[in-house]
Scaffold this motif. Structure first.
Motif, mmCIF file in Angstrom:
data_model
loop_
_atom_site.group_PDB
_atom_site.id
_atom_site.type_symbol
_atom_site.label_atom_id
_atom_site.label_comp_id
_atom_site.label_asym_id
_atom_site.label_seq_id
_atom_site.Cartn_x
_atom_site.Cartn_y
_atom_site.Cartn_z
ATOM 1 N N PRO A 1 14.765 11.577 -1.822
ATOM 2 C CA PRO A 1 14.409 10.778 -0.636
ATOM 3 C C PRO A 1 13.177 9.914 -0.840
ATOM 4 N N ILE A 2 12.182 10.433 -1.593
ATOM 5 C CA ILE A 2 10.984 9.642 -1.866
ATOM 6 C C ILE A 2 11.343 8.412 -2.700
ATOM 7 N N HIS A 3 12.236 8.607 -3.683
ATOM 8 C CA HIS A 3 12.705 7.458 -4.475
ATOM 9 C C HIS A 3 13.412 6.445 -3.574
ATOM 10 N N HIS A 4 14.173 6.947 -2.622
ATOM 11 C CA HIS A 4 14.870 6.045 -1.702
ATOM 12 C C HIS A 4 13.882 5.304 -0.807
ATOM 13 N N PHE A 5 12.813 5.990 -0.395
ATOM 14 C CA PHE A 5 11.776 5.317 0.389
ATOM 15 C C PHE A 5 11.186 4.156 -0.416
ATOM 16 N N LYS A 6 10.991 4.390 -1.713
ATOM 17 C CA LYS A 6 10.440 3.343 -2.570
ATOM 18 C C LYS A 6 11.396 2.154 -2.635
ATOM 19 N N LEU B 1 0.834 -1.205 0.000
ATOM 20 C CA LEU B 1 0.000 0.000 0.000
ATOM 21 C C LEU B 1 0.868 1.254 0.000
ATOM 22 N N ARG B 2 1.953 1.216 0.786
ATOM 23 C CA ARG B 2 2.856 2.368 0.833
ATOM 24 C C ARG B 2 3.566 2.549 -0.499
ATOM 25 N N LEU B 3 3.889 1.459 -1.163
ATOM 26 C CA LEU B 3 4.507 1.571 -2.483
ATOM 27 C C LEU B 3 3.572 2.291 -3.454
ATOM 28 N N ASP B 4 2.288 1.969 -3.365
ATOM 29 C CA ASP B 4 1.310 2.649 -4.215
ATOM 30 C C ASP B 4 1.297 4.153 -3.923
ATOM 31 N N ASP B 5 1.346 4.502 -2.618
ATOM 32 C CA ASP B 5 1.350 5.923 -2.231
ATOM 33 C C ASP B 5 2.611 6.623 -2.727
ATOM 34 N N ILE B 6 3.750 5.959 -2.531
ATOM 35 C CA ILE B 6 5.022 6.546 -2.958
ATOM 36 C C ILE B 6 5.046 6.731 -4.470
ATOM 37 N N SER B 7 4.579 5.721 -5.187
ATOM 38 C CA SER B 7 4.555 5.803 -6.655
ATOM 39 C C SER B 7 3.632 6.916 -7.122
ATOM 40 N N ALA B 8 2.527 7.111 -6.397
ATOM 41 C CA ALA B 8 1.586 8.174 -6.756
ATOM 42 C C ALA B 8 2.236 9.547 -6.594
ATOM 43 N N VAL B 9 3.009 9.715 -5.524
ATOM 44 C CA VAL B 9 3.716 10.981 -5.304
ATOM 45 C C VAL B 9 4.721 11.224 -6.428
ATOM 46 N N ILE B 10 5.517 10.213 -6.707
ATOM 47 C CA ILE B 10 6.544 10.348 -7.752
ATOM 48 C C ILE B 10 5.910 10.651 -9.108
ATOM 49 N N LYS B 11 4.853 9.912 -9.442
ATOM 50 C CA LYS B 11 4.186 10.120 -10.735
ATOM 51 C C LYS B 11 3.606 11.530 -10.821
ATOM 52 N N HIS B 12 3.001 11.998 -9.726
ATOM 53 C CA HIS B 12 2.388 13.331 -9.718
ATOM 54 C C HIS B 12 3.436 14.409 -9.969
ATOM 55 N N LEU C 1 17.929 8.734 7.809
ATOM 56 C CA LEU C 1 18.789 9.667 7.081
ATOM 57 C C LEU C 1 18.038 10.329 5.928
ATOM 58 N N GLU C 2 17.296 9.529 5.181
ATOM 59 C CA GLU C 2 16.544 10.064 4.047
ATOM 60 C C GLU C 2 15.408 10.967 4.528
ATOM 61 N N ALA C 3 14.834 10.646 5.685
ATOM 62 C CA ALA C 3 13.769 11.483 6.236
ATOM 63 C C ALA C 3 14.309 12.872 6.573
ATOM 64 N N SER D 1 10.898 21.919 -10.563
ATOM 65 C CA SER D 1 12.043 22.296 -11.390
ATOM 66 C C SER D 1 13.346 21.663 -10.915
ATOM 67 N N ASN D 2 13.298 21.024 -9.743
ATOM 68 C CA ASN D 2 14.507 20.398 -9.187
ATOM 69 C C ASN D 2 14.135 19.034 -8.623
ATOM 70 N N GLU D 3 14.192 18.017 -9.458
ATOM 71 C CA GLU D 3 13.740 16.685 -9.055
ATOM 72 C C GLU D 3 14.655 16.027 -8.023
ATOM 73 N N THR D 4 15.830 16.611 -7.781
ATOM 74 C CA THR D 4 16.707 16.027 -6.753
ATOM 75 C C THR D 4 16.046 16.104 -5.378
ATOM 76 N N ILE D 5 15.132 17.061 -5.215
ATOM 77 C CA ILE D 5 14.409 17.167 -3.951
ATOM 78 C C ILE D 5 13.573 15.907 -3.705
ATOM 79 N N LEU D 6 13.218 15.244 -4.800
ATOM 80 C CA LEU D 6 12.377 14.050 -4.696
ATOM 81 C C LEU D 6 13.189 12.779 -4.415
#
Length: 233
Positions: free
Chosen positions: A198-203, A71-82, A160-162, A191-196
């Protein structure tokens, strides 16, 4: 001659009595051994049943953890996709960001060790099948510990990622209830996807956690099935 005959009868009678006493002692010892073996068998069966309950509970907990991670993977993927689709900020992201963060593994590495601790108190030799005994001991003293170490490491990486995530996102509301985590720099994030990152790392952490849990569940089920086979012999 009469005295001699009486003496022989007495000796034979005495030998017979001694023989009966010896036989009685041997029978008593055998009965005692049977009772001891029966008691040992009952303790073994009771111990194995306790292990079955513990392992079944662990399996259920693991399956629940895997379900929550998916379920969390779905949430994380939704954030990344958005974000990667560069869509405008929407209220639903409030909770999605929180859920992406709170996939944490705080309870995923905790299992029921009470049955094994009881086995150790009784002595592992109570399990008569040497292969089963080795599997049970290895499960709790090797596989179990390795699993806990894995999740301890995942929790450290997550922390660390948090911290990196919180450099860019301001938390509002009660985080434990998942009320909101609003982006204070959403346009900058677009405009700066590096901010994202940590979310990729959570995934990646969630995927790793699922893999570890599935492996541990399979090993747990192997031990569980072998114990059931032993009881049903």
């Amino acid at each position: 001659m009469i005295a001699s005959g009486s003496g022989q009868k007495y000796i034979l009678y005495a030998i017979g009595e001694i023989g009966l006493v010896v036989i009685g002692i041997l029978i008593a010892l055998q009965i005692n051994n049977w009772n001891e073996e029966r008691k040992k068998g009952e303790i073994e069966k009771s111990t194995l049943n306790e292990l079955i309950l513990a392992l079944a509970q662990d399996t259920a907990n693991i399956n629940n953890a895997i379900h929550r991670l998916h379920l969390r993977l779905d949430d994380i993927s939704a954030v990344i996709k958005h974000v990667e689709s560069k869509k405008p900020y929407e209220p639903k992201l409030d909770t999605l960001f929180v859920k992406a963060y709170t996939f944490h593994t705080a309870t995923f590495g905790k299992y029921n060790k009470a049955a094994f601790e009881l086995l150790q108190e009784r002595g592992t030799d109570i399990i008569s099948n040497p292969l089963l005994r080795r599997m049970v001991v290895e499960h709790y003293t090797t596989t179990f510990i390795e699993n806990e170490e894995w999740f301890s490491n995942l929790k450290q990486v997550h922390a660390l990622e948090a911290d990196r995530l919180f450099d860019h996102f301001k938390i509002t509301g009660d985080l434990d209830r998942g009320i909101a985590m609003r982006s204070s720099v959403y346009n900058q994030l677009l405009s700066n996807e590096t901010i994202l990152y940590p979310i990729h790392h959570f995934k990646a952490l969630a995927i790793t956690a699922i893999f570890i849990l599935e492996q541990y569940r399979n090993e747990t089920q192997d031990v569980l099935e072998m114990i059931k086979d032993e009881i049903n012999k």
